[in-house]
Design a protein around this motif. Structure first.
Motif: not given
Ligand code: PDD
Length: 284
Positions: A1, A4, A6, A10-11, A77-78, A80-83, A87
């Motif tokens: 994974m 990321i 920001y 944007s990510f 959002q970040g 979720k995107k990083a997964g 976190t």
């Protein structure tokens, strides 16, 4: 994974994120930050962290680029995107980007960057057995309540602690008053009473610190916020440090002095259980 970032709204993958050379954070450490972690995948005490971010911004007359609810949306959002399972969110806001000059333009737009990285693995041995810390002279400025990215004394002293095989360095004034760690607050217990230095301008009002004080009060534990001397901490029944990244870490040795019998004490264990999940190792 992937880790990321920001940046510019944007990510993107962390390794592709760069800040301009004229960012005042880069030039002057003219900025503020927050570190927020997740517990069971959800941000822990996010409102409190964002309120402190707002307070730091207000103190430095720095404009936050978003409302607190917009921040919460971007952070969610970040995550979720990083997964990642858990976190660690790092938020940095600098005064903005313009050619180097000490004073700044009134209309400068602040620069927000964030990183989303895995929350480091926790080492149960450190919690079980406790850690050693060192004391170092208080050489910082008198607005440590502002979570500024200007952290030279903190990194110098933390490096010294790590090179000595210790987990943390705690700032002590020449009068023997204990302030806080380079990235943590300090507590001690004597005769079942919880003591910690007051959240004035000499320390960062830690979110974990406040959480512990609230929880301790709710559980009927007597607590006193007042100036604490090194002498009394060295003769305490229990000592621990706290931060968002470690929750609570028992301290069993300060410089050459062993605290009590050299084992984490019962009250620290109770307080540790106030936190929703198992904490992580302190990052060196
Ligand atoms: N630091 N004191 C200082 C100087 C700190 O840098 C921190 C946290 C704390 C504890 O605050 P909190 O409980 O809100 O995390 C106290 C973060 C974790 C860091 O710099 O990485």
């Amino acid at each position: 994974m992937p880790e990321i970032a920001y940046i510019n709204s944007s990510f993107i993958p962390l390794e592709k994120a760069f800040v301009p050379i004229n960012d005042r954070g880069y030039l002057f450490a003219d900025g503020i930050y927050e570190v927020i972690v997740t517990r069971n995948g959800k941000t822990f005490l996010i409102q409190e962290h964002l309120e402190r971010l707002q307070k730091s911004a207000d103190e430095l007359l720095l404009k936050l680029p978003h409302t607190l609810s917009e921040f919460i949306e971007i952070i969610d959002q970040g995550i979720k995107k990083a997964g990642f399972n858990e976190t660690m969110v790092y938020i940095q806001i600098t005064r903005g980007i313009e050619p180097r000059r000490h004073n700044y333009s009134a209309d400068l737009k602040s620069n927000l960057t964030m990183t989303f990285r895995p929350h480091p693995e926790y080492d149960p041995q450190l919690i079980r057995e406790g850690v050693a810390i060192i004391t170092v002279p208080e050489i910082r400025w008198s607005r440590c309540d502002i979570k500024s990215i200007a952290l030279l004394p903190n990194i110098m002293m933390k490096q010294k602690a790590v090179e000595m095989g210790c987990q943390e360095a705690v700032f002590v004034t020449k009068e023997g008053i204990v302030r806080e760690g380079t990235a943590s607050n300090i507590f001690f217990i004597k005769n079942k009473i919880l003591y910690t230095p007051p959240a004035d301008q000499h320390i960062l009002g830690g979110i974990s610190r406040n959480y512990i004080l609230q929880q301790a009060a709710a559980h009927g534990l007597e607590q006193i916020e007042r100036e604490c001397t090194l002498e009394e901490i060295l003769s305490a029944d229990e000592v621990f440090i706290t931060s968002s990244t470690v929750d609570l870490m028992p301290v069993i040795k300060i410089d050459e002095t062993t605290i009590a019998d050299g084992c984490p004490g019962p009250v620290s264990k109770i307080i540790k259980n106030f936190f929703p999940t198992v904490p992580t190792i302190m990052r060196n």
